[in-house]
Design a protein around this motif. Sequence first.
Motif, PDB file in Angstrom:
ATOM      1  N   ASN A  47       0.818  -1.208   0.000  1.00  0.00           N
ATOM      2  CA  ASN A  47       0.000   0.000   0.000  1.00  0.00           C
ATOM      3  C   ASN A  47       0.851   1.257   0.000  1.00  0.00           C
ATOM      4  O   ASN A  47       0.435   2.302  -0.498  1.00  0.00           O
ATOM      5  N   ASN A  48       2.023   1.190   0.583  1.00  0.00           N
ATOM      6  CA  ASN A  48       2.893   2.357   0.665  1.00  0.00           C
ATOM      7  C   ASN A  48       3.802   2.486  -0.549  1.00  0.00           C
ATOM      8  O   ASN A  48       4.623   3.391  -0.621  1.00  0.00           O
ATOM      9  N   SER A  49       3.693   1.573  -1.498  1.00  0.00           N
ATOM     10  CA  SER A  49       4.530   1.611  -2.690  1.00  0.00           C
ATOM     11  C   SER A  49       3.782   2.294  -3.824  1.00  0.00           C
ATOM     12  O   SER A  49       2.619   2.015  -4.086  1.00  0.00           O
TER      13      SER A  49
ATOM     14  N   TYR B  89      -9.746  -9.286  14.966  1.00  0.00           N
ATOM     15  CA  TYR B  89     -10.864  -8.418  14.597  1.00  0.00           C
ATOM     16  C   TYR B  89     -10.363  -7.292  13.701  1.00  0.00           C
ATOM     17  O   TYR B  89      -9.172  -7.005  13.610  1.00  0.00           O
ATOM     18  N   ILE B  90     -11.306  -6.648  13.017  1.00  0.00           N
ATOM     19  CA  ILE B  90     -11.025  -5.479  12.185  1.00  0.00           C
ATOM     20  C   ILE B  90     -11.999  -4.380  12.597  1.00  0.00           C
ATOM     21  O   ILE B  90     -13.197  -4.629  12.765  1.00  0.00           O
ATOM     22  N   LYS B  91     -11.465  -3.162  12.769  1.00  0.00           N
ATOM     23  CA  LYS B  91     -12.298  -2.006  13.118  1.00  0.00           C
ATOM     24  C   LYS B  91     -12.077  -0.876  12.123  1.00  0.00           C
ATOM     25  O   LYS B  91     -11.028  -0.788  11.483  1.00  0.00           O
ATOM     26  N   ASP B  92     -13.059   0.017  12.032  1.00  0.00           N
ATOM     27  CA  ASP B  92     -12.894   1.203  11.197  1.00  0.00           C
ATOM     28  C   ASP B  92     -12.301   2.342  12.031  1.00  0.00           C
ATOM     29  O   ASP B  92     -11.946   2.146  13.204  1.00  0.00           O
TER      30      ASP B  92
ATOM     31  N   PRO C 165      -2.166  -0.994  11.652  1.00  0.00           N
ATOM     32  CA  PRO C 165      -3.020  -0.064  10.906  1.00  0.00           C
ATOM     33  C   PRO C 165      -3.316  -0.591   9.507  1.00  0.00           C
ATOM     34  O   PRO C 165      -2.473  -1.248   8.889  1.00  0.00           O
ATOM     35  N   ILE C 166      -4.515  -0.334   9.011  1.00  0.00           N
ATOM     36  CA  ILE C 166      -4.884  -0.658   7.631  1.00  0.00           C
ATOM     37  C   ILE C 166      -4.715   0.616   6.817  1.00  0.00           C
ATOM     38  O   ILE C 166      -5.398   1.608   7.056  1.00  0.00           O
ATOM     39  N   ILE C 167      -3.786   0.599   5.874  1.00  0.00           N
ATOM     40  CA  ILE C 167      -3.454   1.797   5.113  1.00  0.00           C
ATOM     41  C   ILE C 167      -3.880   1.619   3.661  1.00  0.00           C
ATOM     42  O   ILE C 167      -3.480   0.649   3.009  1.00  0.00           O
TER      43      ILE C 167
ATOM     44  N   ILE D 149      -8.039  -0.648  11.596  1.00  0.00           N
ATOM     45  CA  ILE D 149      -6.998  -1.417  12.261  1.00  0.00           C
ATOM     46  C   ILE D 149      -7.351  -2.905  12.280  1.00  0.00           C
ATOM     47  O   ILE D 149      -8.522  -3.289  12.301  1.00  0.00           O
ATOM     48  N   TYR D 150      -6.300  -3.727  12.266  1.00  0.00           N
ATOM     49  CA  TYR D 150      -6.401  -5.148  12.585  1.00  0.00           C
ATOM     50  C   TYR D 150      -5.980  -5.310  14.052  1.00  0.00           C
ATOM     51  O   TYR D 150      -4.990  -4.719  14.481  1.00  0.00           O
TER      52      TYR D 150
END
Length: 244
Positions: A121-123, A150-153, A228-230, A238-239
């Motif tokens: 994602n950062n590339s 878990y995954i949250k917004d 973090p989910i980027i 986030i995971y």
Amino acid sequence: MNPHQHPQLTTLLAGKGPGFFRLVRNLVPRASHLRLQIVEILSLGDDLDPGLQPLLEQSGIPLRTTLPPAGDLSGIQLVIATDCTVEEIRTLRDRLPEGVAVLGPESLPLWKGIQKILQENNSLATDSRRLKETRLRLNQFVATAPLAIYIKDNDLRYRRMNRHALHVLGLKEEDVIGQTDHTLYPGRSALWLQDVERETLKSGETLHASGVLPVHETEMHVQITLFPIIENGVTEGIYGLVED
């Protein structure tokens, strides 16, 4: 980025065999990007990969072949272990300071999958097809892993919780999705968890913490690792990986 604002996690890599040596070769060159400060390699097997020596000499990371005494591990914040026996991980935990997160063999696919997504994602040259394939593999692991995930917004509302976590909490997916921790955990437990999660969202860094969560009228001591989910350089959620 100022390293004093976002300190790296002081990390020990432990394991043995070809899979462990591949992990070392993959993580050491990328440690700074992943906000890890790998300070030591612990090889628990009789076979050593001679090809690692130039890499370790270049990076300045020492290689140890026997379990260190407890005092030698006082500065460690995170352990990533692979191809270790249950007894080896238990012995290693006993020599670590209280609260140190240990990501064992069962959590490595999640760790590596999330780190790969962060890198891609950062590339600027991200291949969308490869990124979709990586996410698919990660989602498959999340669904079936023997870990609470878990995954949250960004509002800290649950977008997903895997089967293992739902089983531990005694909940169904419809009881969780869209809810906050205040629905799942009473009082200060929810506040503690959300404080750590907000820091992850704010910093964009991988963080870990130890605390207590009430589960079935008992206190469960947990270690939580947050990623973090980027998306396109923007943090979208986030995971969370929770170990009892």
